[in-house]
Design a protein around this motif. Structure first.
Motif, PDB file in Angstrom:
ATOM      1  N   ALA A  31       4.611   7.552  -5.606  1.00  0.00           N
ATOM      2  CA  ALA A  31       5.573   8.647  -5.693  1.00  0.00           C
ATOM      3  C   ALA A  31       6.763   8.184  -6.515  1.00  0.00           C
ATOM      4  CB  ALA A  31       6.028   9.076  -4.297  1.00  0.00           C
ATOM      5  N   GLY A  32       7.372   9.100  -7.291  1.00  0.00           N
ATOM      6  CA  GLY A  32       8.461   8.698  -8.166  1.00  0.00           C
ATOM      7  C   GLY A  32       9.574   9.719  -8.244  1.00  0.00           C
ATOM      8  N   ASP A  46      10.775   9.365   2.357  1.00  0.00           N
ATOM      9  CA  ASP A  46      10.346   9.489   3.751  1.00  0.00           C
ATOM     10  C   ASP A  46       9.096  10.370   3.845  1.00  0.00           C
ATOM     11  OD1 ASP A  46      12.388   7.901   4.686  1.00  0.00           O
ATOM     12  OD2 ASP A  46      13.583   9.548   5.503  1.00  0.00           O
ATOM     13  N   ARG A  47       9.087  11.428   3.070  1.00  0.00           N
ATOM     14  CA  ARG A  47       7.967  12.374   3.122  1.00  0.00           C
ATOM     15  C   ARG A  47       6.685  11.764   2.558  1.00  0.00           C
ATOM     16  NH1 ARG A  47       8.413  18.663   1.069  1.00  0.00           N
ATOM     17  NH2 ARG A  47       6.257  19.283   1.436  1.00  0.00           N
ATOM     18  N   TRP A  48       6.800  11.061   1.425  1.00  0.00           N
ATOM     19  CA  TRP A  48       5.595  10.652   0.720  1.00  0.00           C
ATOM     20  C   TRP A  48       5.187   9.206   0.963  1.00  0.00           C
ATOM     21  CZ3 TRP A  48       2.925  14.621  -0.366  1.00  0.00           C
ATOM     22  CH2 TRP A  48       3.544  15.823  -0.698  1.00  0.00           C
ATOM     23  N   LEU A  49       6.075   8.374   1.489  1.00  0.00           N
ATOM     24  CA  LEU A  49       5.708   6.997   1.811  1.00  0.00           C
ATOM     25  C   LEU A  49       5.617   6.749   3.311  1.00  0.00           C
ATOM     26  CD1 LEU A  49       7.802   4.904  -0.774  1.00  0.00           C
ATOM     27  CD2 LEU A  49       5.474   5.816  -1.002  1.00  0.00           C
ATOM     28  N   ARG A  50       6.278   7.591   4.119  1.00  0.00           N
ATOM     29  CA  ARG A  50       6.285   7.401   5.575  1.00  0.00           C
ATOM     30  C   ARG A  50       5.623   8.527   6.338  1.00  0.00           C
ATOM     31  NH1 ARG A  50      12.559   5.359   6.304  1.00  0.00           N
ATOM     32  NH2 ARG A  50      12.100   3.137   6.598  1.00  0.00           N
ATOM     33  N   GLY A  51       5.403   9.665   5.681  1.00  0.00           N
ATOM     34  CA  GLY A  51       4.858  10.815   6.384  1.00  0.00           C
ATOM     35  C   GLY A  51       5.847  11.463   7.321  1.00  0.00           C
ATOM     36  N   GLN A  52       7.156  11.315   7.032  1.00  0.00           N
ATOM     37  CA  GLN A  52       8.211  11.906   7.855  1.00  0.00           C
ATOM     38  C   GLN A  52       8.940  12.955   7.026  1.00  0.00           C
ATOM     39  OE1 GLN A  52      10.661   8.602   9.082  1.00  0.00           O
ATOM     40  NE2 GLN A  52       8.980   7.562  10.135  1.00  0.00           N
ATOM     41  N   ASP A  53       8.836  14.208   7.402  1.00  0.00           N
ATOM     42  CA  ASP A  53       9.356  15.307   6.589  1.00  0.00           C
ATOM     43  C   ASP A  53      10.532  15.980   7.292  1.00  0.00           C
ATOM     44  OD1 ASP A  53       9.770  17.335   4.805  1.00  0.00           O
ATOM     45  OD2 ASP A  53       7.769  18.227   4.991  1.00  0.00           O
ATOM     46  N   ASN A  96      -0.619  13.376 -11.070  1.00  0.00           N
ATOM     47  CA  ASN A  96      -1.387  13.928  -9.951  1.00  0.00           C
ATOM     48  C   ASN A  96      -0.849  13.450  -8.601  1.00  0.00           C
ATOM     49  OD1 ASN A  96      -2.187  11.272  -9.890  1.00  0.00           O
ATOM     50  ND2 ASN A  96      -4.360  11.664 -10.267  1.00  0.00           N
ATOM     51  N   ARG A  97       0.339  12.850  -8.618  1.00  0.00           N
ATOM     52  CA  ARG A  97       0.986  12.360  -7.403  1.00  0.00           C
ATOM     53  C   ARG A  97       2.408  12.905  -7.343  1.00  0.00           C
ATOM     54  NH1 ARG A  97      -1.254   8.514 -10.093  1.00  0.00           N
ATOM     55  NH2 ARG A  97       0.466   7.044 -10.394  1.00  0.00           N
ATOM     56  N   PRO A  98       3.082  12.837  -6.201  1.00  0.00           N
ATOM     57  CA  PRO A  98       4.366  13.520  -6.040  1.00  0.00           C
ATOM     58  C   PRO A  98       5.478  12.922  -6.897  1.00  0.00           C
ATOM     59  CG  PRO A  98       3.391  12.950  -3.911  1.00  0.00           C
ATOM     60  CD  PRO A  98       2.611  12.230  -4.941  1.00  0.00           C
ATOM     61  N   GLY A 157       0.810  -1.209   0.000  1.00  0.00           N
ATOM     62  CA  GLY A 157       0.000   0.000   0.000  1.00  0.00           C
ATOM     63  C   GLY A 157       0.846   1.262   0.000  1.00  0.00           C
ATOM     64  N   ARG A 158       2.167   1.102   0.107  1.00  0.00           N
ATOM     65  CA  ARG A 158       3.100   2.239   0.086  1.00  0.00           C
ATOM     66  C   ARG A 158       4.241   1.893  -0.868  1.00  0.00           C
ATOM     67  NH1 ARG A 158       5.006   3.449   6.023  1.00  0.00           N
ATOM     68  NH2 ARG A 158       4.962   1.163   6.192  1.00  0.00           N
ATOM     69  N   ILE A 159       4.066   2.217  -2.154  1.00  0.00           N
ATOM     70  CA  ILE A 159       5.053   1.880  -3.176  1.00  0.00           C
ATOM     71  C   ILE A 159       5.535   3.146  -3.860  1.00  0.00           C
ATOM     72  CG2 ILE A 159       5.488   0.625  -5.320  1.00  0.00           C
ATOM     73  CD1 ILE A 159       3.315  -1.335  -4.566  1.00  0.00           C
ATOM     74  N   GLY A 160       6.859   3.284  -3.968  1.00  0.00           N
ATOM     75  CA  GLY A 160       7.474   4.347  -4.745  1.00  0.00           C
ATOM     76  C   GLY A 160       8.392   3.745  -5.786  1.00  0.00           C
ATOM     77  N   MET A 161       8.904   4.594  -6.668  1.00  0.00           N
ATOM     78  CA  MET A 161       9.836   4.110  -7.685  1.00  0.00           C
ATOM     79  C   MET A 161      10.860   5.176  -7.988  1.00  0.00           C
ATOM     80  SD  MET A 161       9.042   2.231 -11.307  1.00  0.00           S
ATOM     81  CE  MET A 161      10.399   1.557 -12.290  1.00  0.00           C
ATOM     82  N   VAL A 162      12.111   4.739  -8.198  1.00  0.00           N
ATOM     83  CA  VAL A 162      13.211   5.625  -8.559  1.00  0.00           C
ATOM     84  C   VAL A 162      13.993   4.963  -9.676  1.00  0.00           C
ATOM     85  CG1 VAL A 162      14.685   4.643  -6.734  1.00  0.00           C
ATOM     86  CG2 VAL A 162      15.242   6.883  -7.705  1.00  0.00           C
ATOM     87  N   GLY A 163      14.521   5.775 -10.572  1.00  0.00           N
ATOM     88  CA  GLY A 163      15.351   5.245 -11.635  1.00  0.00           C
ATOM     89  C   GLY A 163      16.276   6.310 -12.165  1.00  0.00           C
TER      90      GLY A 163
END
Length: 426
Positions: free
Chosen positions: A279-280, A401-408, A309-311, A253-259
């Protein structure tokens, strides 16, 4: 490598390299008999910065519902690796190798990406002797499901070429899934000893080839690969032989991607096509296709035309065709059409390879004569390797951390005194 522009130059010259002329970076290929002479060079990956020891395991996946686009008549097969926190730290020979021996030998050969993309002399580096900081097949650390980040490498690069960043994210508590894009990647080592080398050098030697069409095919394949991997992650609990606790460690339910480069394009295009990616991060991956000759005109992909429409975070370099989103048609279109949170940072003094393992590894190899100083500057610029590595890790981790964990930690709020070499735009 980049896509297009940087990618076009790389793949066209790779075709020449395949017949023994020059590599993608302009380096002269070693003549037969020159490779492998003398002592092989060694290098080390930087230590991860997080509190957790790391485990890793590799998975062989087969998409029975899809024909391989590069090899018609066979099913699409992939290799992926999972990197995750464990309570069993690795030491010495317990650490997983950076590359499997057969893969490392091909990567270091005359048809491998070491030469074609980065100008390293063939036969001079023992890539499989480089060690990661992860224990192979270690049990996952208990403590509940963790956010998941997918990693896609640049055009032609293997999934290992982002290990320094991947290990750092895993050490901070993420589960990271790295994906090899078979027959486009320099080589993919499968269980049992089979090696799948890239088809691109041979293909791109054909006269009249439509470079734009090849790159569109590569991107379509990458997005399909990534979405298939997401499907497979949902069924990991039923997979036999998986290290203890790994399937339970993934919070899907909390997936991001980086490349990086084409992998950055892949991250944002897959995010556009698949709502499972929340988030990407695009590290220096252009978002436009060239015309048939590789130079005339550009075509925008749907992610640039529609926006997100997402970060997302854009990370540029000091390469001539990179930098601010304003300088790139695909990035600028994405920026204008997006409603989700977004920011753009540019690492001053960097080059296209600075967000990959080229940054920590190639300076070490240059000191051992594997590539010269001019080639090194083309690959990673003149920024200090430690600063580039710290900036890359810090901005990527801050974003997830900000967009998958809510830690900013507020690093992405604006320009930072901690990183004066990072130009910031919002």
């Amino acid at each position: 490598m980049g896509i297009p522009g940087r990618a076009v130059a790389a793949v066209v010259l790779a075709a020449a390299a395949a017949v023994g002329t020059i590599g993608a970076t302009g380096a002269v290929a070693a003549a037969p008999g020159e490779a492998g002479t003398g002592r092989q060079a060694r290098a080390w990956l930087p230590e991860p910065s997080g509190p957790y020891p790391i485990g890793t395991t590799a998975l062989h996946l087969t998409d029975t519902g899809r024909e391989d686009p590069w090899h018609p008549g066979q099913r699409r097969e992939l290799m992926v690796s999972l990197w995750y926190p464990t309570s069993h730290p690795a030491a010495g020979d317990d650490r997983a190798p950076y590359m499997e021996p057969a893969a490392g030998k091909h990567f270091d050969g005359p048809d491998g990406v070491g030469l074609l993309n980065y100008g390293t002399a063939p036969g001079r580096t023992d890539w499989s002797a480089i060690r990661t900081h992860a224990r192979r097949d270690a049990p996952a650390l208990s403590g509940g499901p963790r956010p998941v980040v997918l990693y896609s490498p640049g055009l032609g690069d293997p999934r290992t070429w982002g290990t320094a960043l991947v290990e750092d994210l895993a050490s901070r508590g993420y589960v990271v899934v790295t994906v090899d894009h078979t027959y486009e990647a320099s080589e993919v080592a499968f269980p049992g000893g089979d090696l799948a080398p890239s088809v691109l050098p041979g293909m791109l030697g054909q006269p009249g080839l439509d470079i734009g069409a090849v790159l569109r095919k590569a991107m379509d394949t990458r997005v399909a690969d990534t979405r298939f991997v997401l499907d497979q992650l949902a069924g990991l609990g039923e997979r036999p032989g998986l290290p203890a606790g790994v399937a339970r460690a993934l919070d899907l339910g909390r997936i991001g991607m980086v490349g990086q480069s084409a992998g950055g394009f892949t991250a944002l295009q897959t995010m556009h096509d698949d709502p499972r990616i929340a988030a990407g991060v695009n590290m220096d991956g252009q978002l436009h296709f060239p015309g048939p000759d590789g130079h005339t005109g550009v075509t925008l992909p749907s992610v640039a035309e529609d926006g997100l429409n997402r970060p997302f975070l854009l990370m540029g370099t000091g390469s001539d065709d990179s930098g601010s989103y304003r300088n790139q048609p695909g990035w600028n279109a994405l920026w204008q059409h997006s409603t989700g949170w977004h920011a753009d940072v540019t690492l001053t003094g960097s080059r296209h390879g600075s967000y990959t393992d080229a940054q920590p590894l190639l300076p070490q190899l240059a000191r051992q004569g594997v590539l010269d100083a001019e080639q090194l500057r083309k690959d990673v610029g003149d920024i200090r390797p430690g600063r580039a590595e710290l900036a890359t890790r810090s901005y990527v981790a801050s974003f997830f951390d900000r967009w998958l964990r809510g830690q900013d930690d507020h690093l992405l709020d604006g320009p930072s005194a901690r990183f004066p070499e990072m130009a910031y735009e919002r």
